[in-house]
Write a protein that holds these residues in place. Sequence first.
Motif, mmCIF file in Angstrom:
data_model
loop_
_atom_site.group_PDB
_atom_site.id
_atom_site.type_symbol
_atom_site.label_atom_id
_atom_site.label_comp_id
_atom_site.label_asym_id
_atom_site.label_seq_id
_atom_site.Cartn_x
_atom_site.Cartn_y
_atom_site.Cartn_z
ATOM 1 N N ALA A 276 -12.670 14.868 8.187
ATOM 2 C CA ALA A 276 -12.329 14.246 9.464
ATOM 3 C C ALA A 276 -13.444 14.445 10.489
ATOM 4 O O ALA A 276 -13.706 13.564 11.319
ATOM 5 N N GLU A 277 -14.113 15.601 10.442
ATOM 6 C CA GLU A 277 -15.185 15.874 11.394
ATOM 7 C C GLU A 277 -16.350 14.921 11.180
ATOM 8 O O GLU A 277 -16.914 14.378 12.143
ATOM 9 N N ALA A 278 -16.735 14.696 9.917
ATOM 10 C CA ALA A 278 -17.836 13.776 9.636
ATOM 11 C C ALA A 278 -17.461 12.347 10.000
ATOM 12 O O ALA A 278 -18.279 11.597 10.536
ATOM 13 N N ARG A 279 -16.235 11.966 9.722
ATOM 14 C CA ARG A 279 -15.779 10.618 10.072
ATOM 15 C C ARG A 279 -15.780 10.411 11.579
ATOM 16 O O ARG A 279 -16.159 9.348 12.083
ATOM 17 N N GLN A 280 -15.341 11.423 12.310
ATOM 18 C CA GLN A 280 -15.345 11.323 13.768
ATOM 19 C C GLN A 280 -16.767 11.178 14.302
ATOM 20 O O GLN A 280 -17.049 10.339 15.168
ATOM 21 N N LEU A 281 -17.670 11.973 13.764
ATOM 22 C CA LEU A 281 -19.053 11.931 14.210
ATOM 23 C C LEU A 281 -19.695 10.583 13.872
ATOM 24 O O LEU A 281 -20.444 10.012 14.677
ATOM 25 N N ALA A 282 -19.399 10.046 12.697
ATOM 26 C CA ALA A 282 -19.957 8.756 12.307
ATOM 27 C C ALA A 282 -19.459 7.639 13.219
ATOM 28 O O ALA A 282 -20.229 6.766 13.646
ATOM 29 N N LEU A 283 -18.171 7.642 13.549
ATOM 30 C CA LEU A 283 -17.623 6.596 14.411
ATOM 31 C C LEU A 283 -18.171 6.719 15.823
ATOM 32 O O LEU A 283 -18.460 5.709 16.483
ATOM 33 N N TYR A 284 -18.340 7.942 16.278
ATOM 34 C CA TYR A 284 -18.979 8.193 17.580
ATOM 35 C C TYR A 284 -20.404 7.634 17.599
ATOM 36 O O TYR A 284 -20.808 6.916 18.515
ATOM 37 N N GLY A 285 -21.177 7.935 16.551
ATOM 38 C CA GLY A 285 -22.541 7.413 16.473
ATOM 39 C C GLY A 285 -22.563 5.900 16.407
ATOM 40 O O GLY A 285 -23.415 5.250 17.036
ATOM 41 N N ALA A 286 -21.624 5.316 15.661
ATOM 42 C CA ALA A 286 -21.567 3.860 15.548
ATOM 43 C C ALA A 286 -21.269 3.219 16.894
ATOM 44 O O ALA A 286 -21.824 2.165 17.231
ATOM 45 N N TRP A 287 -20.376 3.835 17.650
ATOM 46 C CA TRP A 287 -20.078 3.323 18.992
ATOM 47 C C TRP A 287 -21.351 3.301 19.850
ATOM 48 O O TRP A 287 -21.670 2.288 20.492
#
Length: 421
Positions: A276-287
Motif C-alpha cells: 500500500a505504501e508503494a502504491r500510495q507513493l506511485a499515485l502521488y508521483g503520478a499526480w
Amino acid sequence: MTTLRPVATPRFAVAGVRFSLFPRTRYIYQHSSTPSQKLSFHFRKSVSRNFASRPSDPLYNAMEPFVYNQNPSRVIFGSGTLKKLPEELTRQNLTKPLILSTPEQVSQAENVKALLTDFQVAGIFSRATMHTPTEITDEALEFMKSASADCLISIGGGSTIGLGKAMSIRTGLPHICIPTTYAGSEMTPILGETAAGVKKTRSDPKILPGAVIYDVDLTMSLPVGMSSTSGVNAIAHSVEALYATNANPVTSLLALEGIRALAVALPQIVENSSSAEARQLALYGAWLCGACLGTVGMSLHHKLCHTLGGTFNLPHAQTHTIVLPHALAYNFPGLSPDVQKRLGEAFPGSNGDPIVGLNVLLEKLKVERGLKAYGMKEEDIDKAADLAVANPYANPRKVERDGVREVIRRAWAGEPAKQDL
C-alpha cells in the motif's frame, strides 16, 4: 479577505527514502480579492529562507522571470476516496451522470454505479478505446444525448479519461475523473484524438476535468506490467517539463518530486504489488507528473509517442516507456547543465546520468524495450520519422530527421539508450 495558514507537511517513506509533499511550501493560500499580489508576497517570503540555506544552488542563484499558470481542478486524494463521489456530485448540483469505461473495466463502472443509489444514473458507456478515435466519441455522444445525462464520470486510464474529455469539450458537461492508472491525463487540459489514422493534439482550458478523485485502493489490483509502463509514462511528463520553453521553478519542483517518487515506488511494486505504501507513493508521483503535463509544453518525446501511437496503433503507455530514454538521449546535449544535473539526481542508480538511470529503472521493471514487439515494422521507421519532423515544435535541440530516425530505429529494435546521438 485573505488568510494564509501554516500546514504540516505530509511525510512518508518507501524503501528507506523519505518524501514530503511540497517541502518548500510554508502556507496554503485560501482566498484573496487580489490573489496574485498576496500569494507572490508570501511565496517570496517562504522561498527566501531557502535561498539563504542554498547559496550554491543555481536554481536559486539564477532565478529567471517566469509565468506559472495553475489549472483550477479539484483533487481528492487518499485511500477509500471513491466513497466521496456522491458528495462531489451533490456539491456540483449534478443528478444524472453517465459513467464511462473501457470494456475491460465494466466491473469498476458498475461499482461506481452502485455507489450512486441517490442519483439517477444515465447509464454506462463501456467502449472507450486507446487514442480516443473520433468514431467512438461520436457513438458515446449519441448514447449520452439519448440518456439526457447532465455530467460525465470516467473511471480508468488515459483511454477512458480521453473519451470523457472529448465529450466534455463538445458538450460543456462537467467531467469527474477517477484514475486507475498513473498516466496523468486527468490533470491536463490536453486532448489527443485520432481520426483517419492520424492523431492530433489540442489544448483548451475547457478540456480540463473539474474534479479528480485519486483512490489508492483502485490501483492495488493494477497489473504489475501496466503499473510499470503507466508509471514511466507519467515520468515522461516530468522529464519534458524540466526543459519546456515555459518551464518555471514551481513546475520544476513538482516534476523532480514526481520523478523521484515514481522511480522509487515502481520497482517496489514489481517486487510486492500489494504494498500500500508503494502504491500510495506511485499515485502521488503520478499526480505531480500529470500536473506538470497540464501546465507547461512538451517536446520531442511526446511528439514521437503521439505520432507512433496514432499512426501505427501502438499501445500508449508502452510506447512512452520504450521511447523516453532514447528521446532524452537525443535532447540531452541541448539541456542546460542545471537540468542535466537535476535529472541525473532524480533517478536512483544513475551515477549522475539520467539516461543510465532510465536504463537501470526499465531493467528493474522488466518491461518490453522494443516497439517491434507491438507490431511496428522496420519499414515503418521512415514514415514515422517523416511525420515526426513534418511540423515544427519547441524542443531544446534542433529536430533533424536523421537523428530522429535513429531514435525511432533504436526504440523499434529495443536497444539500450546511449548518449551518442
